[in-house]
Design a protein around this motif. Sequence first.
Motif, PDB file in Angstrom:
ATOM      1  N   LYS B  60      -7.685   8.567  -0.367  1.00 29.33           N
ATOM      2  CA  LYS B  60      -7.543   7.173   0.061  1.00 29.33           C
ATOM      3  C   LYS B  60      -6.144   6.959   0.614  1.00 29.33           C
ATOM      4  N   THR B  61      -6.017   5.943   1.436  1.00 29.89           N
ATOM      5  CA  THR B  61      -4.699   5.638   1.978  1.00 29.89           C
ATOM      6  C   THR B  61      -3.885   4.892   0.917  1.00 29.89           C
ATOM      7  N   ASP B  63      -2.420   2.066   1.206  1.00 31.39           N
ATOM      8  CA  ASP B  63      -2.807   0.646   1.201  1.00 31.39           C
ATOM      9  C   ASP B  63      -4.010   0.411   0.311  1.00 31.39           C
TER      10      ASP B  63
END
Lengths: 181, 268
Positions: B60-61, B63
């Motif tokens: 996942k990023t 953010d």
Amino acid sequence: MTAFFPPFFVAASLVAALVLQDFLPPVALLEGARTQLVPIVFCYGALAFPFAGMLGLAVAAGFLSDLSMLHLVDGRVEIPLGWSILFYVLSGAVLQGFQPLFLRGRWEIHSFGSGICTVLLLLSQYVMISFRRESLHLDAAVGWHILGPGMLAVLFAPFFYLFMRLVTPPRPVPRPRRFTP
Amino acid sequence: MSKLNMILLGVAVLIGLVLVSLPVETVRSWQTDFLNIFSPVVETTSTVGRQITAVNQGLKTLDELERENRELSSQNKQLRAINQTLRDLEAENNRLRAAVGYRERSVFDLVPARVLTRDASTWWHSVKINRGFEDGVDGDMPVLTDVGLVGKVTTAARSMSIVLLVTDETCRVAAKVEGSREQGIVSGQRVAANAPPELVLNFLSRNADLKPGTKVYTAGVSGAVFPAGIFIGTVKEFRVRDLDGQAVLQPAVDFSTLEDVFVVRGSR
């Protein structure tokens, strides 16, 4: 011609199959049928080993798979420990009859043998639990749960055969001497 | 067939027959030993499998991770607040129950556990969990999730146990229907044609007429394995049979994604 198959790899594969088959998810396309790896390994050994080796493998495969799948509820065992040993001894004795063909490189004997062995094993288990539970249900789902793993065994068996050929390359067998009077 | 092979065949068959006739207690102790030996291998394989899945799913990023972290922190605070309120209510409830001479209602003593594997067997529905008698887990202890009932422990080894799922035909649970006096026995099906598996609630009265969506809970009859009030599932369909009524239930727990469970060790 192939003849020499070290038992070590088959024994190691049997233990690996026993552990790995629990991690394989059910196949939704075959109504949730489960993949049974132990019959594939056993059939290979039954076709490749001499009679005494086949019996040893049948006892080991039956004992371990019965222990791993033992269903103990309310102080009762549905399929007794040792039942699979009897099944594997019987089916191994039949498979030994096809050994000459298998040793000549007919891999499909192993593939179809694994499928039939899986189907017969599941069928015998189903008949036994139906007797124990005093009711017999027969419908399409039951059929899929018996035939599905058999079909999967037919599909998976050539991969195991190939794997065994890679780890234990075939050795030439000396031709039998002709009988001269 | 040579004479030696005949003797070996006889020995193999004899081994099988001797094992078939073994008493249940011996078989149980052998199964426990088997689980003790294989548990490190199973646990390692399960961990490797989880890590592979986590690598596939967990990229996942920053953010996304930050947003998820914020949401979880907020949810955590909310749950803590609710938990505190419920504790106050529980204490008040117990005080009032004591005042009117009722027995104090206890909360469960739970042992968190992780599902290691699902049984490869075609005919039985069970899972192996990473808790055993070392953690106080024993046979016939109920297993649940935050959503509802999962099943019961059948065999407990040192650090691994086998849990019989409520979807198995041999796992029977005394159940009561929400908002009525109807009681019955919930069990799974021998072979489930459809996924997810359904449960059946038998021995209801013929005029029970349960509506879809009605909730079913454990009845907790005396001497039973399962305590009262655990959510089992919701009614999907009601059928009238010759002698009784039968309801088909949608299990509360999604067994295909079952990962974390709790073993009910007793009550506090």
